[in-house]
Design a protein around this motif. Structure first.
Motif: not given
Lengths: 274, 325
Positions: A55-56, A220-223, A225, A228-230
Motif C-alpha cells: 500500500a502507499a 493507519t490509512f488504506a486509501c 483520499v 474507504c472509511w478505514g
C-alpha cells in the motif's frame, strides 16, 4: 476547517536529493512544482511504492518551496524501508496534497509540539506563523538526542526550540508534553503532530491551559483520499464539522466517525471524542 | 495480411451484466472507492467501467470501533462495519450528486433481514442516478447477521428473490468465500433472479498485537483483501463459472493485467478492483491498456473471447457462444 483537495493529483516526481539525518531517518527531496504550489501547512501525501507491492505510505510534506518538496520519515516497516532505498534521479509517484492542513490564524504566540517523526509535518506551519510575525516556540521530543533531527533548522527558521528526550541525553528528561505543561509562557494556540498518546496529552494540557489546539492525527490509512472509511476517529457530530453525516437525532449518537484523511488530518482538540 | 493487424485501441473490452452495458470491464469495488468523487482528481473516471458505491443500509450505522485497518503481508484486514447515513438520508443528500460522475454508478445494498434488503433496494433502484444494484449479502464485519445470508443457500435465495421483485435493473449478488460450497450458493442466487455474481467478498481473518495481547482490529475480526487472497478468488470464480450461466464479476487482489487475465480465463466477464487502488490509483486504467495489448498481440478482437477459456473441457458451454477467436 475547510476541506481542500480538488487541486490534488498524482505527481511523477524525480528525487533530487536524499539525506540520512540519523540512523533510520531519511529525508527525500523531489521536484514537484505543481505540488508545492497547492501544498498547505499540514498537508500530507501518499507515496506510491516503487515496487507496487504494498500500500502507499502517508507522509507529511516536510518542505515545499519553489519546485522542490520533501518528505521526512523514520524507517519503521517494509514500506518505509523500500522508500529509504530510493536514490537521486529515480522517479516516485506522489499523490497529493491531501488533508485539510493546519489553520494559520492571527495568533501572536504559537506553541508547536512535535514528537519523533511528527517533526515532518510542522515545518510548514512554523514557517507560515513566523511569516505572520508571530513568536513561535517548538517543543520537540524524541527518544534520544540523535533522533531530534532538524532541530537546528527550526532555530534557523526563527523558532525558539525547546527539546525533551526520553533518555535525558538532551534537554528536558521525559516527555515533551510535560515540558509544555511546565511552560512559563501561555501560547495563544498550540499545533501538534506526533504519536497518538502524545497528542492526547497535548489535548489535556491545552484544555488545562484553556488554549485551543490543532492536532495532526496519525492513523493507519488504506486509501488516504476518503474512499474507504478505514482511518476514522470519533468526533462531535455537528453539521459544520461533519457535513456528510446525519445529525445526532437521526444518527442516534452525538459522535460520528470522521475520516482522518479527509475531514482531517488536522482536528481541533475540542472536536475529538477519543 | 494488413487487415489482420489489430491495434490495441480497436479491442472491444466492453461487458454486459444483465441489462447493464459497460464500455470497460473494470468495476471499482464497493467500500474501496467512496462514491467516485474521492478519486476524480487522480483518475479519468470516464475510462473505468463503473463505481460500486459503499453499501447503504435501512438505518444509519456508525460503523465499527477503531482501529479498522491493519496492513498484513500482501494485503490488509479491514473491519469498517458498514458506516453509512441510512437510506433516507442517503437518498435525500447524496444520490443526486452521483449523476455528475462521468462513469456508471452501481448502488450497493446491505441489510440484516430479507425485508431490509427489499426495502433499501427498492428505494435505491428507483433513482435514475443508480444504474444497477449490488446486493452485499457477504459483509464479514457486522455482528453475525451480515454474512449469514451468503453462507446459506436458502437465505441467499430469499434475499435475492425479495430484491428481484423490487426492480428490473441489473442485480449483482456479492458472494462470500467463507463458505464450504460457493457453487451451491451461486446456483441459488441465479435461480432467484440474480443477473450477475460478484465473486468474492473479503476472506475472514484476524491479527493480534503481541505486545498488548489484544486483537489489532476494534472489531476483533476483519476481512482480508489484496494479493494474499487472489488464488482463493480465482478458484471461487472458476467454481462458480462452472455452476451458473450468468456473468461473474471477479475480484480479490487484482493488481495487474496478468492478475485480471487469471480471472477472465477462470470465467469472469468483468473484474473489480479494490485494494490495488490504495497502492496506486492509476491501476484500473493501466490494467485496461495492458489487457488490450495482450489481446492485440494474440489477434483477438474482444475481451469476452477469452472468458472461461481455462475451463475448456468442463461443463460451461455458454461461455463459448459466439466465439470466433
Amino acid at each position: 476547517m475547510p476541506i481542500v483537495s480538488p487541486l490534488a493529483t498524482i505527481h511523477n516526481a524525480i528525487v533530487t536529493d536524499r539525506r540520512v539525518l540519523a540512523p533510520g531517518v531519511v529525508l527525500l527531496g523531489f521536484d514537484a512544482p505543481d505540488l508545492v504550489a497547492v501544498t498547505r501547512p499540514g498537508s500530507f501525501v501518499m507515496v506510491v511504492p516503487p515496487s507496487g507491492e504494498s500500500a502507499a505510505t502517508a507522509l507529511g510534506v516536510y518542505e515545499a518551496d519553489g519546485r522542490r518538496a520533501s518528505i521526512l520519515f523514520f524507517v519503521v516497516g517494509k514500506r518505509t524501508e523500500e522508500l529509504s532505498r530510493i536514490s537521486e534521479g529515480e522517479k516516485i509517484g506522489v499523490v497529493g496534497p491531501l488533508g485539510n492542513g493546519f489553520t494559520i490564524g492571527s495568533e501572536r504566540d504559537v506553541a508547536i509540539v512535535a514528537g519523533g517523526v511528527g517533526i515532518a509535518s510542522v515545518l510548514l506551519p512554523a514557517q507560515a506563523y513566523v511569516r505572520t510575525g508571530a513568536r513561535v516556540r517548538l517543543y520537540y521530543g524524541a527518544r534520544t538526542t540523535e533522533l531530534l533531527v532538524e532541530r537546528e533548522r527550526f532555530a534557523h527558521e526563527g523558532c525558539e526550540v525547546l527539546v525533551a528526550t526520553d533518555d535525558g541525553s538532551l534537554g528536558h528528561a521525559g516527555y515533551v508534553t510535560s515540558l509544555l505543561a511546565q511552560t512559563d509562557r501561555r501560547p495563544d494556540v498550540i499545533l501538534a503532530c506526533g504519536p497518538t498518546p502524545m497528542l492526547r496529552a497535548v489535548a489535556s494540557v491545552a484544555s488545562d491551559m484553556h488554549v485551543p489546539a490543532q492536532l495532526s492525527l496519525e492513523e493507519t490509512f488504506a486509501c488516504g483520499v476518503g474512499g474507504c472509511w478505514g482511518c476514522v476517529v470519533p468526533i462531535v457530530n455537528t453539521s459544520a464539522q461533519a457535513p456528510s453525516f446525519p445529525p445526532a437525532e437521526r444518527n442516534g449518537s452525538d459522535v460520528v466517525y470522521a475520516r482522518v484523511c479527509k475531514e482531517g488530518s488536522v482536528f481541533w482538540a475540542h472536536e475529538l471524542r477519543w | 495480411m494488413v487487415n489482420d493487424v489489430i491495434t490495441a485501441r480497436e479491442i472491444d473490452v466492453s461487458v454486459r451484466l444483465g441489462k447493464l452495458e459497460l464500455a470497460y470491464p473494470t468495476l471499482m469495488g464497493s467500500g474501496c472507492y467512496g462514491s467516485g468523487e474521492e478519486y476524480a482528481p487522480f483518475v479519468d473516471l470516464s475510462k473505468i467501467g463503473a463505481v460500486v458505491l459503499k453499501s447503504v443500509t435501512r438505518q444509519p450505522r456508525l460503523g465499527n470501533p477503531t482501529p479498522r485497518l491493519v496492513h498484513t503481508p500482501s494485503g490488509m484486514l479491514n473491519a469498517i462495519g458498514l458506516q453509512n447515513p441510512g437510506i433516507e438520508w442517503y437518498l435525500e443528500h447524496d444520490v443526486a450528486k452521483f449523476a455528475q460522475r462521468p462513469c456508471t454508478i452501481i448502488g450497493s445494498v446491505a441489510g440484516f433481514s430479507v425485508d431490509d434488503y427489499a426495502y433499501t433496494c427498492e428505494k435505491l433502484a428507483a433513482r435514475n442516478e443508480i444504474k444497477a444494484i449490488e446486493l452485499n449479502i457477504s459483509c464479514p464485519n457486522v455482528a453475525s447477521e451480515g454474512e449469514t445470508f451468503a453462507c446459506d443457500p436458502n437465505l441467499t435465495a430469499n434475499v435475492v428473490r425479495a430484491a428481484r421483485a423490487t426492480t428490473d435493473k441489473t442485480l449483482i449478488v456479492k458472494l462470500s468465500p467463507n463458505v464450504t460450497d460457493i457453487a451451491s450458493i451461486a446456483r441459488e442466487a441465479e435461480r432467484a433472479g440474480a443477473d450477475a455474481l460478484a465473486v468474492i467478498n473479503t476472506v475472514r481473518g484476524m491479527a493480534i498485537d503481541v505486545d498488548m495481547w489484544r486483537p489489532r482490529l476494534g472489531n476483533v475480526t476483519g476481512g482480508l483483501s489484496g494479493p494474499a487472497i487472489r488464488p482463493i478468488a480465482v478458484l471461487a470464480v472458476y467454481e462458480v463459472a462452472r455452476a451458473v450461466k450468468i456473468p461473474i464479476v471477479g475480484q480479490g487482489g487484482i493488481e495487474t493485467a496478468g492478475d485480471a487475465l487469471e480471472f477472465f480465463l477462470a470465467g469472469a466477464s468483468a473484474i473489480s478492483i479494490g485494494t490495488a487502488n490504495f497502492t496506486d490509483p492509476r491501476v484500473p486504467l493501466r490494467i485496461v491498456d495492458e489487457l488490450r495489448a495482450y489481446l492485440a498481440k494474440r489477434g483477438l478482437r474482444s475481451l469476452q473471447q477469452i472468458v472461461g477459456k481455462a475451463n475448456v473441457g468442463f461443463a460451461n458451454p455458454h461461455q463459448y457462444e459466439g466465439d470466433e477467436g
